[in-house]
Each structure stands twice: as C-alpha cells, then as structure tokens.
Design an enzyme around this catalytic site. Sequence first.
Site, PDB file in Angstrom:
ATOM      1  N   ASP A 175       0.879  -1.163   0.000  1.00  0.00           N
ATOM      2  CA  ASP A 175       0.000   0.000   0.000  1.00  0.00           C
ATOM      3  C   ASP A 175       0.918   1.213   0.000  1.00  0.00           C
ATOM      4  OD1 ASP A 175      -1.656   2.141   0.505  1.00  0.00           O
ATOM      5  OD2 ASP A 175      -2.624   1.267   2.263  1.00  0.00           O
ATOM      6  N   SER A 231       0.130  11.383 -16.594  1.00  0.00           N
ATOM      7  CA  SER A 231      -1.125  11.358 -17.352  1.00  0.00           C
ATOM      8  C   SER A 231      -1.206  12.625 -18.187  1.00  0.00           C
ATOM      9  CB  SER A 231      -2.303  11.301 -16.379  1.00  0.00           C
ATOM     10  OG  SER A 231      -3.522  11.595 -17.020  1.00  0.00           O
ATOM     11  N   TYR A 283      -7.354  14.372  -9.002  1.00  0.00           N
ATOM     12  CA  TYR A 283      -6.533  13.648  -9.971  1.00  0.00           C
ATOM     13  C   TYR A 283      -5.564  14.577 -10.703  1.00  0.00           C
ATOM     14  CZ  TYR A 283      -5.186  10.456 -13.707  1.00  0.00           C
ATOM     15  OH  TYR A 283      -4.456   9.674 -14.578  1.00  0.00           O
ATOM     16  N   LYS A 312      -1.373  14.775 -10.568  1.00  0.00           N
ATOM     17  CA  LYS A 312      -0.536  14.474 -11.732  1.00  0.00           C
ATOM     18  C   LYS A 312       0.322  15.676 -12.149  1.00  0.00           C
ATOM     19  CE  LYS A 312      -1.664  10.164 -12.350  1.00  0.00           C
ATOM     20  NZ  LYS A 312      -0.666   9.082 -12.173  1.00  0.00           N
TER      21      LYS A 312
END
Length: 319
Positions: A83, A164, A176, A180
Amino acid sequence: MLFWVLALLILCSFLWNYKGQLKVANITDKYVFITGCDTGFGNLAARTFDKKGFHVIAACLTESGSTALKAETSDRLHTVLLDVTDPENVKRAAQWVKNQVGERGLWGLINNAGVLGVLAPTDWLTVEDYREPIEVNLFGLINVTLNMLPLVKKARGRVINVSSIGGRLAFGGGGYAPSKYAVEGFNDSLRRDMKAFGVHVSCIEPGLFKTELSDPVRTTEKKLAIWKHLPSDIKQQYGEGYIEKSLDKLKGTTSFVNADLSLVVECMDHALTSVFPKTRYTAGKDAKTFWIPVSHMPAVLQDFLLLKQKVELANPKAV
C-alpha cells in the site's frame, strides 16, 4: 542548396531512429520493481517484462491480485503486497527488495500505482475528496521513490513515473489533475538531480485508456453519491438533469478511449531497455493528436475547446 538540406534532414532522422533502437545488454541479470500490478498497465507490464527475462518484483495491493499474477508468470517473478500510502509498508518492501537484488541494485523502478478519485465540479467537493488521489498518486509515488532510490543509484538504472495527460491539462475537478501536475514537477526535479549518478528518469503521459481506474460506472456512482448530499442552491444552479446530460456528452467521446494497454507498456519497455531513453513518452492517439497539442495552446483556446464538452448549467445565478 535545398538538396543538401533535405539530405541532412534525412541523415539526422536516420541517426535519431538508430539511436533510439540501441538496447542495453544482459537484461536477464536486471531487477525491475513495478507498483500497481493488480490490474491495468502494471499487471500487463509485469507479465511482459517477465517474458522478456527481467527479474520482476511486482507490488500488488491485494492478495488476490498477487495470486492471480503469480499464476500467469514464471518463477523469476516475485510479488509483494504494498500500500503505497503506508510509510511502514513501503519501508519494509524496500528492505525486502534490497535483500533480493543484493549488490546488483535495482535497474528499473516503475511508479505505476494510481487512483482516479472523484471527478466532479470543484464546488461540489470538500478537501477530503482531494486526499485519496493526492496520497496515492503523489505522496505514495514520492515515498516509494525515496526508499528505492539508493538501489537504483547502485545499478545506475532507470526511474519511470506514470503521469497522465491530466498532468498537462486539467479536464475535470477533483484531486486527480493536481496530483498528476505535481508528479510532473517531482519527475523533472528528480531527473535533474539524478543525472550526476547516471540514473535516467522518464515520464509517461498516457491518454484515456480503458482500465479499472477509468471505469465510467464507478465514476458516475461517486458523482451521484456527492450529488445527493449537495446543498439545494447548488442543485438549483446545476439542474436536476445535469449528471444525465454529462453522461450523454461523454458517450460521444468513447471513440477517444484507447483499449490497447500495450501502448503504455511499450513506452515503459523503451524507457527500461533503450541506451538512450526519452525524457517523456506520450501514449495513445488521443494524447498525441488532441490533449498534448492543446496543452501547448494559449489558455483562451484551451478553455474554448474544453468548455465545448461541458453541460450548460440550469441557473448559474441562483443563490
């Protein structure tokens, strides 16, 4: 004169392609550590590099993911439960990897683990909605890198960070894109810091791919769960049919979603095995023909193109 210019361009193109095809030797002696191997890019990468002859250490989040991967690969591949958001877990994994690789060090570190989190308009969200993607995609990636870096330096190897197109162009609200964007910054500083040690650092920027991370059903469920608890004034501003209209808009973009995950793994392969790996790799037709070109445009053009895909609000002036 034009003839000589063309001849020079052709020669440069030939040399550039030749340079990109030069491969490192003795990959069967090299160890590669990959995060996020339960599914998606990481799973395919682990299976691909195992077949190529690397000693693959695949980090999986779940026991079921680990078991399934071991059943499909050779005895060279080892799995470890990891993890990336658990600092103690990361330290133990790094020590275990150190014992495995010994004096050879770690040739490749592929930071692939990532989550999408919630994608929704910013004014729907709380700071808690931002935490998961930032903890996994950014702090998890940094923590794994810092713990594995001594082993990579020993091998004068490679670090490959999976970012990404969301790290170049923010196309939706949520954690997100911020995570990134930050990965891109960390990648650049790490690349410059590691040059003196002979360690190459590359960044892969995939477009939209059909993986569990981008599952539209899950994304919609999370959005609906937030919608149910929004204040009435925000619901009035967006309108009751907002989510349904958003889904209809998304249906028109399904042709841009890449189904071939090997496009990303091929980038990982080149970054691992080329004598001259690239600084950045772009994977997917949508990334190459739309997202990356748009990211270089002036903000006014970016906004125009991206806002065309947004649903018109019912009553943005409602209080």
